[in-house]
Motif scaffolding. Structure first.
Motif, PDB file in Angstrom:
ATOM      1  N   VAL A  82      45.719  30.184  25.450  1.00 25.52           N
ATOM      2  CA  VAL A  82      44.857  29.023  25.205  1.00 25.52           C
ATOM      3  C   VAL A  82      43.400  29.476  25.207  1.00 25.52           C
ATOM      4  N   ALA A  83      43.005  30.252  26.204  1.00 23.79           N
ATOM      5  CA  ALA A  83      41.622  30.730  26.290  1.00 23.79           C
ATOM      6  C   ALA A  83      41.242  31.523  25.042  1.00 23.79           C
ATOM      7  N   ARG A  84      42.143  32.360  24.574  1.00 24.58           N
ATOM      8  CA  ARG A  84      41.842  33.154  23.364  1.00 24.58           C
ATOM      9  C   ARG A  84      41.732  32.260  22.133  1.00 24.58           C
ATOM     10  N   ARG A  85      42.589  31.220  22.041  1.00 23.96           N
ATOM     11  CA  ARG A  85      42.482  30.282  20.920  1.00 23.96           C
ATOM     12  C   ARG A  85      41.150  29.543  20.932  1.00 23.96           C
ATOM     13  N   LEU A  86      40.578  29.375  22.112  1.00 23.43           N
ATOM     14  CA  LEU A  86      39.270  28.732  22.237  1.00 23.43           C
ATOM     15  C   LEU A  86      38.125  29.682  21.889  1.00 23.43           C
ATOM     16  N   GLY A  87      38.455  30.967  21.684  1.00 29.12           N
ATOM     17  CA  GLY A  87      37.433  31.965  21.368  1.00 29.12           C
ATOM     18  C   GLY A  87      36.905  32.703  22.578  1.00 29.12           C
ATOM     19  N   PHE A  88      37.559  32.551  23.721  1.00 24.17           N
ATOM     20  CA  PHE A  88      37.132  33.223  24.934  1.00 24.17           C
ATOM     21  C   PHE A  88      37.713  34.641  24.988  1.00 24.17           C
ATOM     22  N   THR A  89      36.998  35.525  25.654  1.00 24.00           N
ATOM     23  CA  THR A  89      37.469  36.894  25.880  1.00 24.00           C
ATOM     24  C   THR A  89      37.345  37.217  27.368  1.00 24.00           C
ATOM     25  N   VAL A  90      38.086  38.214  27.818  1.00 25.88           N
ATOM     26  CA  VAL A  90      38.039  38.605  29.229  1.00 25.88           C
ATOM     27  C   VAL A  90      36.692  39.240  29.530  1.00 25.88           C
ATOM     28  N   ASP A  91      35.981  38.656  30.495  1.00 27.39           N
ATOM     29  CA  ASP A  91      34.701  39.211  30.954  1.00 27.39           C
ATOM     30  C   ASP A  91      34.908  40.205  32.082  1.00 27.39           C
ATOM     31  N   ARG A  92      35.830  39.847  33.005  1.00 29.90           N
ATOM     32  CA  ARG A  92      36.039  40.698  34.177  1.00 29.90           C
ATOM     33  C   ARG A  92      37.307  40.302  34.918  1.00 29.90           C
ATOM     34  N   GLU A  93      37.739  41.215  35.761  1.00 28.96           N
ATOM     35  CA  GLU A  93      38.851  40.962  36.667  1.00 28.96           C
ATOM     36  C   GLU A  93      38.264  40.822  38.065  1.00 28.96           C
ATOM     37  N   VAL A  94      38.744  39.827  38.821  1.00 25.63           N
ATOM     38  CA  VAL A  94      38.200  39.546  40.147  1.00 25.63           C
ATOM     39  C   VAL A  94      39.333  39.208  41.113  1.00 25.63           C
ATOM     40  N   ARG A  95      38.972  39.110  42.388  1.00 32.58           N
ATOM     41  CA  ARG A  95      39.845  38.478  43.377  1.00 32.58           C
ATOM     42  C   ARG A  95      39.234  37.109  43.606  1.00 32.58           C
ATOM     43  N   TRP A  96      40.057  36.091  43.434  1.00 32.73           N
ATOM     44  CA  TRP A  96      39.574  34.720  43.521  1.00 32.73           C
ATOM     45  C   TRP A  96      40.541  33.927  44.370  1.00 32.73           C
ATOM     46  N   HIS A  97      40.043  33.347  45.437  1.00 37.05           N
ATOM     47  CA  HIS A  97      40.886  32.630  46.397  1.00 37.05           C
ATOM     48  C   HIS A  97      42.040  33.505  46.884  1.00 37.05           C
ATOM     49  N   GLY A  98      41.738  34.794  47.079  1.00 41.85           N
ATOM     50  CA  GLY A  98      42.711  35.716  47.639  1.00 41.85           C
ATOM     51  C   GLY A  98      43.710  36.299  46.667  1.00 41.85           C
ATOM     52  N   SER A  99      43.597  35.983  45.390  1.00 44.34           N
ATOM     53  CA  SER A  99      44.549  36.474  44.392  1.00 44.34           C
ATOM     54  C   SER A  99      43.793  37.093  43.219  1.00 44.34           C
ATOM     55  N   PRO A 100      44.438  38.017  42.502  1.00 42.93           N
ATOM     56  CA  PRO A 100      43.784  38.561  41.310  1.00 42.93           C
ATOM     57  C   PRO A 100      43.622  37.481  40.240  1.00 42.93           C
ATOM     58  N   ALA A 101      42.535  37.574  39.488  1.00 41.10           N
ATOM     59  CA  ALA A 101      42.279  36.611  38.408  1.00 41.10           C
ATOM     60  C   ALA A 101      41.489  37.289  37.305  1.00 41.10           C
ATOM     61  N   LEU A 102      41.679  36.782  36.097  1.00 44.76           N
ATOM     62  CA  LEU A 102      40.886  37.193  34.945  1.00 44.76           C
ATOM     63  C   LEU A 102      39.876  36.102  34.669  1.00 44.76           C
ATOM     64  N   VAL A 103      38.630  36.497  34.476  1.00 53.59           N
ATOM     65  CA  VAL A 103      37.589  35.539  34.129  1.00 53.59           C
ATOM     66  C   VAL A 103      37.320  35.694  32.640  1.00 53.59           C
ATOM     67  N   PHE A 104      37.764  34.709  31.885  1.00 58.18           N
ATOM     68  CA  PHE A 104      37.482  34.667  30.442  1.00 58.18           C
ATOM     69  C   PHE A 104      36.147  33.960  30.265  1.00 58.18           C
ATOM     70  N   GLY A 105      35.356  34.401  29.304  1.00 56.70           N
ATOM     71  CA  GLY A 105      34.079  33.752  29.045  1.00 56.70           C
ATOM     72  C   GLY A 105      33.959  33.362  27.583  1.00 56.70           C
ATOM     73  N   GLY A 106      33.216  32.289  27.351  1.00 59.37           N
ATOM     74  CA  GLY A 106      32.975  31.831  26.003  1.00 59.37           C
ATOM     75  C   GLY A 106      31.594  31.218  25.887  1.00 59.37           C
ATOM     76  N   THR A 107      30.847  31.665  24.888  1.00 53.55           N
ATOM     77  CA  THR A 107      29.536  31.110  24.615  1.00 53.55           C
ATOM     78  C   THR A 107      29.687  30.002  23.597  1.00 53.55           C
ATOM     79  N   LEU A 108      29.107  28.853  23.905  1.00 49.44           N
ATOM     80  CA  LEU A 108      29.200  27.702  23.007  1.00 49.44           C
ATOM     81  C   LEU A 108      27.960  27.672  22.136  1.00 49.44           C
ATOM     82  N   VAL A 109      28.155  27.674  20.856  1.00 51.71           N
ATOM     83  CA  VAL A 109      27.032  27.615  19.920  1.00 51.71           C
ATOM     84  C   VAL A 109      27.175  26.360  19.086  1.00 51.71           C
ATOM     85  N   GLY A 110      26.007  25.777  18.755  1.00 51.54           N
ATOM     86  CA  GLY A 110      25.922  24.528  18.014  1.00 51.54           C
ATOM     87  C   GLY A 110      26.786  24.429  16.840  1.00 51.54           C
TER      88      GLY A 110
END
Length: 149
Positions: free
Chosen positions: A121-149
């Motif tokens: 879903v994130a990729r269909r929205l145009g997001f890409t993986v920015d980084r891997e983190v530990r979030w709330h004690g578990s591994p997570a991928l942070v996808f990022g997307g810049t919104l342009v007009g």
């Protein structure tokens, strides 16, 4: 989202998911949290329903702390029996439009490494993986997307 939605949302918030960590496995707490987001930030999660009123899940914007930085996250949760039908993508696309119209220029989606459906879903929205983190004690991928007009 209203208190009346809590019981149906309880079926969506799976044990062990980041959502259930916020809710403490209590969907009434989840509703209170999301209503608090509206009071504090002017945005939160929407209830997602079919045309006949069947609750599918939720989708919207939240504020999340990741590695000491507060980010605006787009998130979605779909009832297990209704996944794979495009509801998350459709709802998230609407949320992106509203975020863009509100002047938000960057969003993240925080997704578990084994949640391939949400990653798609994130990729269909145009997001890409920015980084891997530990979030709330578990591994997570942070996808990022810049919104342009």
């Amino acid at each position: 989202m209203a208190e009346a939605d809590a019981d149906a949302l309880g079926e969506v918030l799976e044990v062990g998911s980041p959502a259930s960590r916020y809710a403490g496995r209590d969907p009434h707490r989840w509703v209170a949290w999301t209503r608090g987001l509206y009071a504090e930030h002017g945005f939160g999660l929407w209830v997602v329903e079919t045309h006949d009123g069947t609750l599918v899940g939720d989708c919207g914007l939240t504020r999340q702390e990741v590695q000491g930085e507060w980010l605006t996250e787009i998130g979605w949760h779909v009832h297990p029996e209704l996944r794979g039908r495009g509801y998350a993508t459709e709802a998230a696309t609407s949320v992106l439009t509203c975020a863009r119209d509100a002047g938000i220029d960057h969003l993240v989606a925080i997704i578990a490494p084994d949640n391939h459906a949400s990653q798609a879903v994130a990729r269909r929205l145009g997001f890409t993986v920015d980084r891997e983190v530990r979030w709330h004690g578990s591994p997570a991928l942070v996808f990022g997307g810049t919104l342009v007009g």
